[in-house]
Design an enzyme around this catalytic site. Structure first.
Site, mmCIF file in Angstrom:
data_model
loop_
_atom_site.group_PDB
_atom_site.id
_atom_site.type_symbol
_atom_site.label_atom_id
_atom_site.label_comp_id
_atom_site.label_asym_id
_atom_site.label_seq_id
_atom_site.Cartn_x
_atom_site.Cartn_y
_atom_site.Cartn_z
ATOM 1 N N ARG A 9 -1.464 10.201 7.195
ATOM 2 C CA ARG A 9 -0.043 10.315 6.865
ATOM 3 C C ARG A 9 0.139 10.478 5.357
ATOM 4 O O ARG A 9 0.954 11.295 4.909
ATOM 5 C CB ARG A 9 0.722 9.088 7.360
ATOM 6 C CG ARG A 9 2.208 9.142 7.030
ATOM 7 C CD ARG A 9 2.926 7.824 7.266
ATOM 8 N NE ARG A 9 2.896 7.410 8.657
ATOM 9 C CZ ARG A 9 3.625 6.389 9.123
ATOM 10 N NH1 ARG A 9 4.415 5.702 8.291
ATOM 11 N NH2 ARG A 9 3.566 6.047 10.395
ATOM 12 N N LYS A 22 7.057 0.647 -2.775
ATOM 13 C CA LYS A 22 8.493 0.920 -2.838
ATOM 14 C C LYS A 22 9.308 -0.210 -2.216
ATOM 15 O O LYS A 22 10.325 -0.637 -2.778
ATOM 16 C CB LYS A 22 8.816 2.243 -2.134
ATOM 17 C CG LYS A 22 8.253 3.475 -2.816
ATOM 18 C CD LYS A 22 8.738 4.745 -2.154
ATOM 19 C CE LYS A 22 8.415 4.813 -0.674
ATOM 20 N NZ LYS A 22 6.950 4.802 -0.422
ATOM 21 N N SER A 23 8.866 -0.678 -1.064
ATOM 22 C CA SER A 23 9.621 -1.746 -0.397
ATOM 23 C C SER A 23 9.576 -3.038 -1.209
ATOM 24 O O SER A 23 10.570 -3.782 -1.261
ATOM 25 C CB SER A 23 9.059 -1.984 1.011
ATOM 26 O OG SER A 23 9.263 -0.849 1.836
ATOM 27 N N ALA A 55 2.684 3.282 0.754
ATOM 28 C CA ALA A 55 1.785 2.246 0.229
ATOM 29 C C ALA A 55 1.768 2.205 -1.290
ATOM 30 O O ALA A 55 0.768 1.823 -1.900
ATOM 31 C CB ALA A 55 0.364 2.443 0.766
ATOM 32 N N ARG A 56 2.860 2.585 -1.913
ATOM 33 C CA ARG A 56 2.952 2.537 -3.381
ATOM 34 C C ARG A 56 3.848 1.397 -3.860
ATOM 35 O O ARG A 56 4.178 1.316 -5.035
ATOM 36 C CB ARG A 56 3.481 3.864 -3.921
ATOM 37 C CG ARG A 56 2.397 4.820 -4.403
ATOM 38 C CD ARG A 56 1.429 5.183 -3.319
ATOM 39 N NE ARG A 56 0.390 6.114 -3.778
ATOM 40 C CZ ARG A 56 -0.567 6.588 -3.001
ATOM 41 N NH1 ARG A 56 -0.630 6.232 -1.729
ATOM 42 N NH2 ARG A 56 -1.477 7.425 -3.490
ATOM 43 N N HIS A 104 17.751 -29.498 -14.304
ATOM 44 C CA HIS A 104 18.849 -30.319 -13.812
ATOM 45 C C HIS A 104 19.336 -29.729 -12.496
ATOM 46 O O HIS A 104 18.850 -28.688 -12.047
ATOM 47 C CB HIS A 104 19.967 -30.362 -14.851
ATOM 48 C CG HIS A 104 19.502 -30.816 -16.202
ATOM 49 N ND1 HIS A 104 19.502 -32.134 -16.599
ATOM 50 C CD2 HIS A 104 18.986 -30.119 -17.243
ATOM 51 C CE1 HIS A 104 19.024 -32.232 -17.822
ATOM 52 N NE2 HIS A 104 18.697 -31.018 -18.244
ATOM 53 N N ASP A 116 15.924 3.538 0.671
ATOM 54 C CA ASP A 116 14.484 3.287 0.682
ATOM 55 C C ASP A 116 13.802 4.312 1.582
ATOM 56 O O ASP A 116 13.911 4.253 2.809
ATOM 57 C CB ASP A 116 14.211 1.860 1.170
ATOM 58 C CG ASP A 116 12.750 1.475 1.052
ATOM 59 O OD1 ASP A 116 11.984 2.235 0.418
ATOM 60 O OD2 ASP A 116 12.357 0.417 1.588
ATOM 61 N N LEU A 160 4.941 8.012 -2.650
ATOM 62 C CA LEU A 160 4.114 8.123 -1.458
ATOM 63 C C LEU A 160 4.050 6.780 -0.730
ATOM 64 O O LEU A 160 4.366 5.738 -1.307
ATOM 65 C CB LEU A 160 2.708 8.579 -1.856
ATOM 66 C CG LEU A 160 2.604 9.974 -2.477
ATOM 67 C CD1 LEU A 160 1.193 10.206 -3.029
ATOM 68 C CD2 LEU A 160 2.978 11.050 -1.465
#
Length: 683
Positions: A375, A179-180, A176-177, A614, A309, A174
């Site tokens: 949404r 994914k991006s 806002a979980r 290094h 995506d 869904l």
């Protein structure tokens, strides 16, 4: 036992007694086999003694009894050759075993043959790749650039023909979980290992079709923005806006440079309602169009991993994508990766961050948040998580819960899928700082020598002391700042715009600070002040050692150019793939390979960490965290005295750079610092 020789020179052989040692007790199952082995060894030993005891025959006409005896022993047997160890030992004389003389040496009047030996005929190779086409697909074993090599893949990358080793990743979840966030992390990790990987975002293509603000107008394979409007996108334009963008470009070429000229549409929550049949058709067309571009990247342009995506939240959509891929290329690997968010605080943070994205940028925050929640509800009405259906149909998947708090795998196959799954299990959103620097100046640095294991100079020891004081101060400042940020977020009910923080101030104060060095003296000596403070956990890692220069260890670049000009020129042309000659010689690809576990450990821990490494190690780590291209890794400017700070964020990192000031004994921050290529070769 010696042989008896008569006065006339005749040789009489005395038979050698046979003695059989008693076999040692063995388990019942193998007792008979062991006894046979012991008897065989005794017979073979006896035959060897007999062969060494017999004197050589110097006469061309030996006595008749000797010749007859030897000839009789050397006659070939009509029996089948023995197949057991005991049988071969017992028939050693009659089958041409140990101690048997060549008949040519014993037959009267025989002379060595002068005929040429028969030519050796090598077996003919069957089913060679040049004569018989290969039917079965190649194995999907691991491919590591710089660490594996084959005829079809001399550089270790996945060969174009090894389609089964390539991977399509389909994101699920869904809005806002995260994914991006996961997609970008996978891209950075796989690309850092020098595999060809690319993200294909369906939302970007949707914004192009709708002509919304911030919509991209070009793609990697299409320079002309009008060419980017393929058939599915063109159809979406017509359905959404009633305008054919290609026809519009023909009528007015001067206005064809921006997709924003096409009248936009309202992409509110109604567009994502599953009951909106018209919009559902458009979304499917856009998804398939994006998938076709992904497949073209893998099958035509040498790609190794393609990431789709999008939400892909229904069984129907996932089945459509899966079948389309298999129809195009059945051997391609497919893995679904679902991101599930059960932490309400994390979900609220993701929602607020989404408002700054391209769909809501510049719009009223309250109205945007309300529309975005609508949404999400529209998607939830038809959402089916990964699980039973995929397992019934043998589909590979990975399910991540709360960005790595829990990870579920199913039927993963192939090196890339397993490697990515292992990487995903290390994710965490704990606030922390990652510091990277080189050791203080060493004796070999002053001499310009490569490698070695020299001590620090007095200046190098001063750097170590100033580094300890500066890090201690910054650690205290960070703890106070994070505590204040949490208190401010709690007071206004909004929380932080960065990853979720612990709920109590005590957790921030108790956060550990790790200091990691290499096994070399110049790195360990730089951390001596940290070692003396119990508030720091110091550990030496062999994988943090400097790149091994092989036969060129202890030389300067000038000496290499003078004595080995061909090697110097070869390295100058391609430092990334160059490997120093000699035992232990390495290149940058070898450093990346041995740093893979180190990177996963840095991602896993919740504590602060300072890495005193290094030049090659700092370059490789900076390339990972800064998501640099492969062309930048080997030439990245990482001079002595530079200190870098990285703080992971949901959509990237927060980066700071500091330079050591010898006069003030402190570090000066370099505002707006950007990684750059070195302009002068040195240590």
């Amino acid at each position: 036992m010696p042989s008896a020789v008569s006065a006339e020179g005749d040789t009489t052989r005395t038979p050698l007694p046979l003695s059989f040692p008693s076999p040692a007790p063995v388990p019942f199952v193998r007792q008979r086999q062991t006894q046979h082995s012991a008897i065989a060894k005794a017979l073979m030993s006896n035959n060897t003694q007999k062969a060494t005891a017999m004197p050589s025959v110097s006469s061309s006409s030996p006595p008749d009894n000797v010749a007859a005896q030897d000839f009789a022993l050397s006659k070939p047997s009509l029996l089948s050759p023995p197949t057991t160890t005991l049988g071969r030992a017992l028939s050693g004389d009659t089958m041409g075993g140990i101690g048997t003389k060549d008949p040519a040496e014993t037959l009267p009047g025989s002379t060595p043959s002068t005929a040429p030996g028969s030519p050796r005929l090598f077996p003919i190779r069957q089913n060679s790749g040049s004569s018989t086409p290969r039917i079965r697909p190649p194995p999907t074993t691991l491919n590591i650039p710089g660490m594996t090599r084959s005829r079809v893949s001399p550089d270790g990358k996945i060969a174009q023909r090894d389609v089964a080793s390539k991977l399509v990743i389909i994101m699920v979840g869904l809005p806002a979980r995260g994914k991006s966030y996961i997609t970008k992390k996978i891209h950075r990790y796989v690309s850092w290992q020098q595999h060809e990987v690319k993200i294909f975002n369906v939302g970007n293509r949707r914004r192009v079709a709708a002509g919304g603000p911030g919509a991209p107008v070009t793609s990697e394979h299409n320079v002309n923005p009008i060419d980017f409007v393929d058939a599915p996108t063109q159809a979406a334009h017509i359905l959404l806006n009633g305008v054919d963008p290609n026809e519009k470009s023909k009528s007015d070429a001067s206005d064809a440079t921006s997709m924003s000229d096409v009248p936009g549409m309202d992409q509110s929550a109604k567009f994502f309602d599953p009951m909106n049949t018209k919009a559902a058709i458009i979304r499917d067309k856009l998804a398939m169009s994006t998938l076709d571009e992904l497949l073209e990247f893998l099958l035509e342009h040498g790609g190794s991993v393609g990431i789709l995506d999008a939400t892909n939240s229904t069984i129907q959509r996932r089945t459509l994508l899966f079948n389309h891929i298999k129809e195009r290329e059945p051997k391609l690997g497919i893995v679904f990766i679902e991101s599930v968010c059960e932490n309400q605080k994390l979900l609220d943070t993701n929602k607020r961050l989404k408002l700054s994205g391209p769909d809501y940028k510049g719009k009223d925050p309250q109205k945007s948040l309300h529309d975005f929640e609508k949404r999400i509800k529209a998607y939830q009405s038809a959402y089916v998580p990964l699980g039973e259906y995929e397992e019934q149909n043998g589909m590979q998947y990975i399910k991540m819960i709360d960005v790595g708090s829990k990870v579920v795998h199913y039927r993963l196959a192939g090196f890339l899928a397993g490697n990515i799954a292992s990487y995903l299990s290390t994710f965490n959103l704990a606030p922390r700082q990652i510091w990277i620097t080189r050791h203080g100046k060493s004796v070999d640095n002053c001499l310009g020598k490569l490698g070695g294991n020299s001590d620090l100079t007095p200046e190098g020891r001063i750097y170590g002391r100033n580094l300890y004081n500066f890090i201690t101060r910054k650690r205290q400042e960070w703890t106070v700042a994070q505590g204040n940020r949490e208190l401010e977020g709690a007071s206004n009910g909004e929380g932080s715009q960065t990853p979720p923080f612990p709920d109590t101030q005590g957790d921030l104060e108790n956060k550990n600070f790790c200091v990691w060095t290499s096994m070399l003296k110049r790195s360990i000596e730089t951390a001596e002040d940290f070692e003396s403070d119990d508030d720091y956990d110091v550990k030496a890692w062999e994988m943090l050692n400097e790149l091994n220069a092989g036969s060129f260890e202890g030389l300067t670049y000038k000496e290499i150019a003078e004595k080995y000009p061909d090697q110097f020129e070869q390295r100058s042309k391609d430092k990334l793939h160059y490997i120093y000659p000699g035992v232990g010689g390495e290149g940058y690809l070898q450093i990346i390979a041995r740093m893979r576990d180190m990177v996963r450990e840095i991602e896993r821990i919740h504590d602060h960490v300072l890495i005193i490494g290094h030049r090659s190690v700092a370059r490789v780590l900076m390339a990972y965290f800064m998501d640099l291209t492969r062309d930048d890794i080997a030439d990245l400017d990482v001079p002595l005295g530079m200190l870098y700070c990285i703080e992971p964020k949901p959509y990237g990192i927060e980066f700071h750079a500091y330079k050591h000031n010898m006069e003030s004994g402190w570090f000066d921050e370099l505002e707006g610092y950007k990684p750059q290529k070195e302009t002068e070769k040195g240590n």
